[in-house]
Scaffold this motif. Structure first.
Motif, PDB file in Angstrom:
ATOM      1  N   ALA A 299       0.855  -1.187   0.000  1.00  0.00           N
ATOM      2  CA  ALA A 299       0.000   0.000   0.000  1.00  0.00           C
ATOM      3  C   ALA A 299       0.885   1.229   0.000  1.00  0.00           C
ATOM      4  N   ARG A 300       0.263   2.378  -0.228  1.00  0.00           N
ATOM      5  CA  ARG A 300       0.965   3.652  -0.209  1.00  0.00           C
ATOM      6  C   ARG A 300       0.369   4.528   0.888  1.00  0.00           C
ATOM      7  N   VAL A 301       1.166   5.439   1.341  1.00  0.00           N
ATOM      8  CA  VAL A 301       0.697   6.378   2.355  1.00  0.00           C
ATOM      9  C   VAL A 301      -0.491   7.173   1.792  1.00  0.00           C
ATOM     10  N   HIS A 485      -6.836  18.370  -8.185  1.00  0.00           N
ATOM     11  CA  HIS A 485      -7.590  17.148  -7.892  1.00  0.00           C
ATOM     12  C   HIS A 485      -8.175  17.197  -6.482  1.00  0.00           C
ATOM     13  N   LEU A 486      -7.443  17.752  -5.528  1.00  0.00           N
ATOM     14  CA  LEU A 486      -7.929  17.854  -4.165  1.00  0.00           C
ATOM     15  C   LEU A 486      -9.153  18.756  -4.081  1.00  0.00           C
ATOM     16  N   LEU A 487      -9.110  19.897  -4.763  1.00  0.00           N
ATOM     17  CA  LEU A 487     -10.254  20.804  -4.777  1.00  0.00           C
ATOM     18  C   LEU A 487     -11.486  20.137  -5.396  1.00  0.00           C
ATOM     19  N   ALA A 488     -11.272  19.406  -6.505  1.00  0.00           N
ATOM     20  CA  ALA A 488     -12.397  18.730  -7.160  1.00  0.00           C
ATOM     21  C   ALA A 488     -13.008  17.668  -6.252  1.00  0.00           C
ATOM     22  N   ALA A 489     -12.162  16.919  -5.531  1.00  0.00           N
ATOM     23  CA  ALA A 489     -12.679  15.887  -4.631  1.00  0.00           C
ATOM     24  C   ALA A 489     -13.460  16.500  -3.479  1.00  0.00           C
ATOM     25  N   VAL A 490     -12.992  17.651  -2.954  1.00  0.00           N
ATOM     26  CA  VAL A 490     -13.722  18.316  -1.867  1.00  0.00           C
ATOM     27  C   VAL A 490     -15.076  18.814  -2.357  1.00  0.00           C
ATOM     28  N   SER A 500      -6.724  10.809   0.119  1.00  0.00           N
ATOM     29  CA  SER A 500      -5.588  10.361  -0.692  1.00  0.00           C
ATOM     30  C   SER A 500      -4.785  11.538  -1.249  1.00  0.00           C
ATOM     31  N   TYR A 501      -5.463  12.524  -1.830  1.00  0.00           N
ATOM     32  CA  TYR A 501      -4.768  13.682  -2.400  1.00  0.00           C
ATOM     33  C   TYR A 501      -4.182  14.573  -1.313  1.00  0.00           C
ATOM     34  N   TYR A 502      -4.848  14.606  -0.156  1.00  0.00           N
ATOM     35  CA  TYR A 502      -4.305  15.416   0.937  1.00  0.00           C
ATOM     36  C   TYR A 502      -2.977  14.850   1.420  1.00  0.00           C
ATOM     37  N   GLN A 503      -2.846  13.530   1.463  1.00  0.00           N
ATOM     38  CA  GLN A 503      -1.593  12.926   1.903  1.00  0.00           C
ATOM     39  C   GLN A 503      -0.437  13.332   0.986  1.00  0.00           C
ATOM     40  N   GLN A 504      -0.707  13.539  -0.314  1.00  0.00           N
ATOM     41  CA  GLN A 504       0.332  13.980  -1.245  1.00  0.00           C
ATOM     42  C   GLN A 504       0.589  15.491  -1.118  1.00  0.00           C
ATOM     43  N   TRP A 505      -0.487  16.246  -0.975  1.00  0.00           N
ATOM     44  CA  TRP A 505      -0.376  17.706  -0.992  1.00  0.00           C
ATOM     45  C   TRP A 505       0.261  18.269   0.279  1.00  0.00           C
ATOM     46  N   GLN A 506       0.082  17.573   1.449  1.00  0.00           N
ATOM     47  CA  GLN A 506       0.545  18.128   2.716  1.00  0.00           C
ATOM     48  C   GLN A 506       2.074  18.212   2.803  1.00  0.00           C
ATOM     49  N   HIS A 507       2.794  17.515   1.912  1.00  0.00           N
ATOM     50  CA  HIS A 507       4.259  17.561   1.951  1.00  0.00           C
ATOM     51  C   HIS A 507       4.820  18.803   1.253  1.00  0.00           C
ATOM     52  N   CYS A 508       3.960  19.640   0.689  1.00  0.00           N
ATOM     53  CA  CYS A 508       4.433  20.843   0.013  1.00  0.00           C
ATOM     54  C   CYS A 508       4.922  21.861   1.051  1.00  0.00           C
TER      55      CYS A 508
END
Length: 580
Positions: A299-301, A485-490, A500-508
């Motif tokens: 799995a992925r984070v 993608h995060l905005l569209a999902a919200v 899922s997208y938040y886990q990627q975006w929070q590392h910015c």
């Protein structure tokens, strides 16, 4: 002379007519005087019955008549209520003229049934100035008369087991066979001290043919769960109704009370064994199943993993179903949906769905689940177990991330290196070159701005739902794509995609307090969808926070696009500036 003769003849005729009238009047007077005693003698009240030896609740007919045309409401039947049950009377009136005699009559017909064994008296009834004679009725038990007088209603009950443990459930089935016309029927539940009694489902109704007679069969089931041990007497269910009788030829109907109970049952309830360890759960069968989605060991984070647990227990009430508490590691977030309960074939089922989201890279061990229970068939303790899952968690898809500017940060002032300071000359008159450069730059900026605006208008717009549906099919490769993608999902209220997208975006590269505020809103969203106390979630707060990041991202991209259009200081002609 002739006229005198005519006058005398007229007087004689008139006298003859008067004589005849006197005879008629005298005859009418004599007739009226003769008729008055006859009418006075006929206006008598008479009461009769169809039988004077009856059984309890057996319907017979009471007839009350008077030889006169009277008001139908002039008869008071309330005196019957002491010893008899009676229905609404059927009233008829009749007028007849025969052989010169005028006769009238009024008749009441009532369906009556005796209440108790013994001698019951139908009282006298008064109508006007006359009364009827009382009537004695001999009332026998039902066994001493024809069986046809007994209401054709059969009541029975059955219990699937009479020996059980504390907390174990048994099923009581009550059946009623009806071949009568009823009014206001009710089935009173059985009762017992130390036992919880709950009706299971709705009543079932069907037609049944028994010994050539058609019956309506009503079936009701009760779940019995004892909470005390020992011998407990279960008092039978009670069926109360009124049987409508007297409609065949009586001209009147009445409701005869009917009250019957099923037989009492003695239950033997065993206590909990003293050597049993764990949560007390007595049952003849317990089944535990689980599914993983996806079932992969990698799995992925940020990728959600769904674990579905289904517990089925035989002969156990829903209120006795256990709580499945699983101790998950702190490296995951877990969101549990509300349990879904059901009943089928004597089993009570409970389904729980859990969404598990890894937060850290490395080996992840999701725990197993073990349930201890007491097997009432073998009278011994038993264990049911489902395995956990070991996952290899890798980093989420963060390829080609672009560092975004830090939000809510004041504009940084350029620092001057005093070690390598350069001399700056003040030019009082730079000539027309600075003005020309400013005009050209403004025109370039205006032209580029209009071009970008027109290009944005012509770009096809997708709804938030379409963007959320297309997002899983194209993995975001840049920070801007991840944020989009995060905005569209919200906007589409898709919690799994948001997580899922938040886990990627929070590392910015954002400020820590800003990331914490976004994380708090994401957690609120997940709890609204998957916690035990789910509620409606408003996405406006999270959209507003993400809108700040989107605004800074657009400003950064615009700045990078317009920077080459601005002439730098190195491209100016210093000699011309000095010359002027």
């Amino acid at each position: 002379m002739k006229n005198r003769i005519q006058s005398q003849h007229q007087v004689a005729s008139f006298s003859w007519i008067l004589s005849r009238l006197r005879h008629v009047m005298a005859w009418l007077a004599l007739s009226a005087c003769a008729l008055i005693p006859v009418m006075a003698q006929a206006a008598q009240v008479e009461a009769t019955v169809s039988k004077n030896i009856v059984a309890v609740n057996e319907v017979f007919q009471l007839t009350i008549a008077i030889d006169s045309n009277v008001n139908p409401n002039s008869l008071d039947l309330s005196a019957l209520g002491e010893n008899f049950t009676y229905g609404r009377p059927s009233v008829s009136s009749n007028n007849a003229y025969s052989n010169g005699t005028l006769s009238s009559s009024t008749q009441w017909r009532i369906a009556v049934a005796a209440k108790a064994v013994g001698t019951a008296t139908i009282p006298s009834f008064r109508i006007g100035a006359t009364t009827s004679e009382p009537i004695s009725i001999k009332v026998l038990k039902s066994a001493n008369v024809a069986t046809s007088s007994e209401p054709n209603i059969k009541l029975s009950s059955s219990l699937d087991k009479q020996t059980l443990y504390v907390g174990e459930s048994a099923r009581l089935t009550v059946r009623i066979l009806i071949a009568e016309q009823l009014d206001q029927a009710a089935l009173v539940a059985p009762e017992a001290k130390g036992i919880d009694i709950v009706q299971q489902g709705e009543d079932k109704q069907a037609e049944r043919l028994l010994n050539g007679r058609r019956y309506i069969e009503i079936t009701r089931q009760y779940q019995l769960t004892p909470f005390e041990s020992g011998d407990i007497v279960l008092k039978g269910a009670q069926f109360k109704t009124s049987v409508v009788k007297g409609s065949r030829g009586f001209g009147s109907t009445l409701s005869v009370p009917f009250d019957k109970k099923t037989d009492d049952i003695t239950l033997t309830v065993k206590p909990k064994p003293s050597n049993f360890q764990g949560l007390w759960l007595p049952t003849a069968d317990l089944q535990l199943d689980q599914t993983w989605n996806p079932s992969s060991t990698t799995a992925r984070v940020g990728d959600p993993i769904t674990r579905t647990l289904t517990l089925r227990i035989k002969d156990v009430a829903q209120s006795s179903m256990p709580n499945l508490n699983i101790d998950y590691p702190s490296s995951v977030r877990v969101y549990s949906e509300k349990p879904v309960y059901g009943q089928q074939n004597g089993y009570t089922s409970m389904m729980i769905k859990q969404v598990i989201i890894p937060r850290e890279v490395g080996e992840l061990r999701l725990p197993p689940l073990t349930i201890n229970w007491w097997n009432t068939s073998s009278n011994q303790q038993q264990t049911t177990h489902v395995d956990g899952l070991t996952l290899d968690v890798k980093e989420g898809d963060l390829s080609n991330n672009v560092q975004l500017p830090i939000l809510n940060e004041p504009a940084s002032q350029p620092t001057v290196n005093t070690a390598n300071a350069v001399e700056v000359q003040m030019v009082k008159d730079a000539g027309f070159w600075p003005w020309l450069t400013a005009i050209v730059t403004s025109l370039w900026l205006l032209t580029t701005g209009f071009w970008l605006k027109e290009r944005h208008k012509k770009r096809p717009q997708l709804s938030s739902q379409q963007q959320a549906q297309q997002a899983p099919h194209s993995a975001p490769s840049t920070n801007g794509q991840v944020l989009s993608h995060l905005l569209a999902a919200v906007q589409a209220n898709q919690p799994i995609q948001v997580q899922s997208y938040y886990q990627q975006w929070q590392h910015c590269d954002y400020q820590a307090d800003y990331i914490e505020r976004v994380a708090a809103e994401v957690n609120t969203m997940m709890e609204a969808h998957y916690s035990a106390r789910s509620h409606t979630w408003d996405n406006q707060a999270l959209l507003a926070l993400l809108g700040q990041a989107n605004k800074h991202l657009l400003q950064s991209v615009a700045h990078e696009a317009l920077a080459p259009l601005t002439p730098s200081q190195s491209k100016k002609n210093p000699s011309s500036a000095k010359g002027q």
